[in-house]
Design a protein around this motif. Structure first.
Motif, PDB file in Angstrom:
ATOM      1  N   THR A 204       6.021  -7.906   2.297  1.00 14.19           N
ATOM      2  CA  THR A 204       6.651  -8.781   3.292  1.00 14.19           C
ATOM      3  C   THR A 204       6.395 -10.242   2.935  1.00 14.19           C
ATOM      4  OG1 THR A 204       4.669  -8.675   4.708  1.00 14.19           O
ATOM      5  CG2 THR A 204       6.397  -7.043   5.090  1.00 14.19           C
ATOM      6  N   PHE A 205       7.395 -11.093   3.257  1.00 14.70           N
ATOM      7  CA  PHE A 205       7.320 -12.496   2.866  1.00 14.70           C
ATOM      8  C   PHE A 205       7.805 -13.406   4.004  1.00 14.70           C
ATOM      9  CE2 PHE A 205       7.481 -10.057  -0.957  1.00 14.70           C
ATOM     10  CZ  PHE A 205       6.706 -10.747  -1.882  1.00 14.70           C
ATOM     11  N   GLU A 206       7.275 -14.623   4.022  1.00 11.12           N
ATOM     12  CA  GLU A 206       7.712 -15.738   4.878  1.00 11.12           C
ATOM     13  C   GLU A 206       7.336 -15.574   6.343  1.00 11.12           C
ATOM     14  OE1 GLU A 206      11.824 -16.674   4.333  1.00 11.12           O
ATOM     15  OE2 GLU A 206      11.592 -17.132   2.215  1.00 11.12           O
ATOM     16  N   VAL A 207       7.776 -14.497   7.004  1.00  4.34           N
ATOM     17  CA  VAL A 207       7.536 -14.354   8.440  1.00  4.34           C
ATOM     18  C   VAL A 207       7.180 -12.916   8.795  1.00  4.34           C
ATOM     19  CG1 VAL A 207       9.170 -16.192   9.023  1.00  4.34           C
ATOM     20  CG2 VAL A 207       9.936 -13.821   9.006  1.00  4.34           C
ATOM     21  N   THR A 208       6.471 -12.765   9.903  1.00  2.59           N
ATOM     22  CA  THR A 208       6.399 -11.489  10.610  1.00  2.59           C
ATOM     23  C   THR A 208       6.734 -11.808  12.061  1.00  2.59           C
ATOM     24  OG1 THR A 208       3.998 -11.790  10.858  1.00  2.59           O
ATOM     25  CG2 THR A 208       4.761 -10.319   9.111  1.00  2.59           C
ATOM     26  N   THR A 209       7.683 -11.083  12.614  1.00  8.71           N
ATOM     27  CA  THR A 209       8.213 -11.442  13.927  1.00  8.71           C
ATOM     28  C   THR A 209       8.782 -10.205  14.614  1.00  8.71           C
ATOM     29  OG1 THR A 209       9.724 -12.967  15.048  1.00  8.71           O
ATOM     30  CG2 THR A 209      10.458 -12.075  12.944  1.00  8.71           C
ATOM     31  N   ASN A 210       9.253 -10.350  15.873  1.00  2.34           N
ATOM     32  CA  ASN A 210       9.880  -9.259  16.634  1.00  2.34           C
ATOM     33  C   ASN A 210       8.986  -8.016  16.760  1.00  2.34           C
ATOM     34  OD1 ASN A 210      13.426  -9.567  15.700  1.00  2.34           O
ATOM     35  ND2 ASN A 210      12.051 -11.017  16.661  1.00  2.34           N
ATOM     36  N   PRO A 211       7.729  -8.123  17.196  1.00  2.00           N
ATOM     37  CA  PRO A 211       6.874  -6.932  17.251  1.00  2.00           C
ATOM     38  C   PRO A 211       7.207  -6.007  18.420  1.00  2.00           C
ATOM     39  CG  PRO A 211       5.723  -8.789  18.211  1.00  2.00           C
ATOM     40  CD  PRO A 211       7.020  -9.334  17.656  1.00  2.00           C
ATOM     41  N   THR A 212       7.131  -4.709  18.174  1.00  2.00           N
ATOM     42  CA  THR A 212       7.212  -3.692  19.224  1.00  2.00           C
ATOM     43  C   THR A 212       6.270  -2.567  18.847  1.00  2.00           C
ATOM     44  OG1 THR A 212       8.645  -2.155  20.443  1.00  2.00           O
ATOM     45  CG2 THR A 212       9.246  -2.621  18.158  1.00  2.00           C
ATOM     46  N   VAL A 213       5.489  -2.084  19.801  1.00  2.00           N
ATOM     47  CA  VAL A 213       4.445  -1.099  19.522  1.00  2.00           C
ATOM     48  C   VAL A 213       4.543   0.052  20.505  1.00  2.00           C
ATOM     49  CG1 VAL A 213       1.953  -0.695  19.340  1.00  2.00           C
ATOM     50  CG2 VAL A 213       2.907  -2.887  18.605  1.00  2.00           C
ATOM     51  N   THR A 214       4.353   1.284  20.001  1.00  6.71           N
ATOM     52  CA  THR A 214       4.313   2.451  20.871  1.00  6.71           C
ATOM     53  C   THR A 214       3.302   3.446  20.321  1.00  6.71           C
ATOM     54  OG1 THR A 214       5.691   4.055  22.059  1.00  6.71           O
ATOM     55  CG2 THR A 214       6.074   3.851  19.699  1.00  6.71           C
ATOM     56  N   GLN A 215       2.802   4.330  21.201  1.00  2.00           N
ATOM     57  CA  GLN A 215       1.942   5.406  20.734  1.00  2.00           C
ATOM     58  C   GLN A 215       2.817   6.561  20.286  1.00  2.00           C
ATOM     59  OE1 GLN A 215      -1.012   6.902  23.515  1.00  2.00           O
ATOM     60  NE2 GLN A 215      -2.328   7.560  21.821  1.00  2.00           N
ATOM     61  N   GLY A 216       2.543   7.076  19.089  1.00  2.00           N
ATOM     62  CA  GLY A 216       3.408   8.064  18.491  1.00  2.00           C
ATOM     63  C   GLY A 216       3.060   9.504  18.787  1.00  2.00           C
ATOM     64  N   HIS A 217       3.785  10.396  18.150  1.00  2.00           N
ATOM     65  CA  HIS A 217       3.628  11.834  18.343  1.00  2.00           C
ATOM     66  C   HIS A 217       2.259  12.338  17.918  1.00  2.00           C
ATOM     67  CE1 HIS A 217       4.654  11.318  14.118  1.00  2.00           C
ATOM     68  NE2 HIS A 217       4.234  12.552  13.876  1.00  2.00           N
ATOM     69  N   ASP A 218       1.586  11.598  17.016  1.00  2.47           N
ATOM     70  CA  ASP A 218       0.299  12.003  16.474  1.00  2.47           C
ATOM     71  C   ASP A 218      -0.869  11.249  17.093  1.00  2.47           C
ATOM     72  OD1 ASP A 218       0.904   9.541  15.450  1.00  2.47           O
ATOM     73  OD2 ASP A 218       0.821  10.119  13.337  1.00  2.47           O
ATOM     74  N   GLY A 219      -0.603  10.488  18.164  1.00  2.68           N
ATOM     75  CA  GLY A 219      -1.661   9.742  18.826  1.00  2.68           C
ATOM     76  C   GLY A 219      -1.928   8.386  18.215  1.00  2.68           C
ATOM     77  N   ARG A 220      -1.368   8.113  17.030  1.00  2.00           N
ATOM     78  CA  ARG A 220      -1.551   6.804  16.409  1.00  2.00           C
ATOM     79  C   ARG A 220      -0.562   5.801  17.002  1.00  2.00           C
ATOM     80  NH1 ARG A 220      -1.312   7.355  10.090  1.00  2.00           N
ATOM     81  NH2 ARG A 220       0.585   8.532  10.607  1.00  2.00           N
ATOM     82  N   TYR A 221      -0.704   4.538  16.619  1.00  3.93           N
ATOM     83  CA  TYR A 221       0.112   3.473  17.183  1.00  3.93           C
ATOM     84  C   TYR A 221       1.056   2.938  16.103  1.00  3.93           C
ATOM     85  CZ  TYR A 221      -3.128   4.018  20.942  1.00  3.93           C
ATOM     86  OH  TYR A 221      -3.874   4.573  21.965  1.00  3.93           O
ATOM     87  N   TYR A 222       2.327   2.920  16.445  1.00  6.53           N
ATOM     88  CA  TYR A 222       3.383   2.540  15.509  1.00  6.53           C
ATOM     89  C   TYR A 222       3.931   1.168  15.889  1.00  6.53           C
ATOM     90  CZ  TYR A 222       3.439   7.261  13.587  1.00  6.53           C
ATOM     91  OH  TYR A 222       3.094   8.433  12.960  1.00  6.53           O
TER      92      TYR A 222
END
Length: 383
Positions: A204-222
């Protein structure tokens, strides 16, 4: 034995049916009430995210920045942030509250704003998304600083555009957390010193933006977020995974590199009934490959949270509002946020909107509705 076989077949049919990609916003989306648009006479209003608090009320975290020309003297080129363009330097994250999910919402406090320090999040606070995982609330956001060395030798860019990017291309993703919604309002949240996600200059380059997070089918966070990829004209969604909501996220895939499927502003959730991930997005292509209009809201899906495609029913909404008095055509409909109810199903869709182009129209939103948040109530039983 025959009975056991029938039970097994029934269970298999039930699993397949429940795993179907059959979410169709066109069947559940309702009319909007123009009297409940959320706006402010002094601020552009954008980027909403809503959660139900412990008190049963609904809390909207949203972006806002003041109208008018920028008079601060910290930058001789501050004029590039006049009017609607001020989001890149002057946006702050505020909170409004309502008794009902569709409002009316009333401003209660500003949660995050520039403090003039030299941290990574010196200036704008934007793209809020509020989530509750277990007993803790997490408010994800983006912010930026300023790096005068970026693009300084690029002779192809205009002076103004180069200066804009020296702010814009320092965007990183952060998170603050609290035990109660009231803690955000009272300033009692925990704010790490370092960003949660930033460009690694490998993928990834220049920016990181537009974050969205959810807990997944395996209990981890996506986490799904947007960044730039070399030799690709459009920015690309990326997927990252972590064992904790505010832990180290590791990139696992990119999403929709092809310009025909370019999207932004994702809001992602895991649908336990359908056993798949969904994300509501703004379509950022004229190709009509995903949905028939640039800037329309679209639905994408994934079975594993890593590999994504357009949903079976990809259209959420064209760039318009259906009201009891007819259809309102929009210049913008973006930053979708899907509110998920206690049963894990979509109950409301929020979006930022403008009827006229906010960068060219009147400063007063109640005159031209140049920026406001709209709520579409959703009903899965609606036919």
């Amino acid at each position: 034995m025959q009975k056991l076989k029938l039970v097994a077949i029934f269970c298999l049919i039930h699993f397949i049916a429940s795993a179907q990609d059959n979410l169709d916003f066109q069947k559940i989306i309702g009319q909007v009430d123009t009297s409940e648009f959320f706006s402010s006479p002094d601020y552009y209003t954008w980027c909403s995210s809503v959660i139900k608090g412990e008190d049963g009320k609904y809390y909207m975290f949203y972006s806002r920045w003041s109208h008018g020309n920028r008079t601060d003297t910290d930058d001789p080129m501050n004029y590039i942030f006049n009017g609607f363009s001020g989001w890149n330097k002057y946006s702050e994250i505020a909170c409004a509250v309502a008794d009902k999910i569709d409002g009316p919402y009333k401003y209660v406090a500003t949660i995050l704003k520039s403090k003039g320090n030299n941290d990574w999040d010196k200036f704008t606070f934007h793209n809020p998304q509020i989530r509750k995982f277990k007993k803790t609330y997490y408010l994800y956001y983006i912010s930026n600083s300023y790096d005068p060395t970026l693009f300084e030798n690029d002779t192809k860019k205009t002076k103004d555009w180069k200066h804009w990017l020296q702010y814009n291309c320092t965007q990183k993703i952060g998170v603050v957390k609290a035990n109660h919604i009231a803690d955000f309002i009272n300033g009692k949240y925990i704010k790490p010193k370092e960003p949660l996600m930033q460009p690694d200059n490998v993928k990834t380059f220049e920016v990181t933006t537009n974050p969205t997070v959810t807990q997944g089918h395996d209990g981890r966070y996506y986490m799904m977020f947007k960044s730039r990829k070399p030799n690709v004209g459009n920015m690309t969604f990326w997927m990252a995974v972590s064992d904790t909501p505010d832990g180290k996220f590791t990139i696992v895939s990119d999403v929709f590199t092809n310009a025909d499927m370019a999207c932004e502003d994702p809001c992602m959730w895991y649908d336990k009934k359908r056993k798949r991930y969904y994300a509501a997005v703004k379509y950022y292509s004229n190709s009509k490959k995903l949905v028939p209009q640039f800037g329309a809201l679209a639905l994408i899906t994934s079975e594993d949270g890593v590999n994504w495609k357009g949903a079976q029913n990809p259209l959420i909404s064209l760039r318009e509002l259906k009201t009891k008095d007819g259809i309102i055509q929009l210049a913008h409909l973006e930053r979708p946020f899907v509110y998920i109810d206690e049963k894990g199903q979509p109950a409301a869709l929020f979006a930022a909107a403008s009827i006229k182009e906010p960068s060219q129209g009147g400063e007063h939103p109640t005159a031209d509705y140049n920026s406001f948040v709209v709520c579409f109530k959703l009903n899965e039983n609606k036919k």
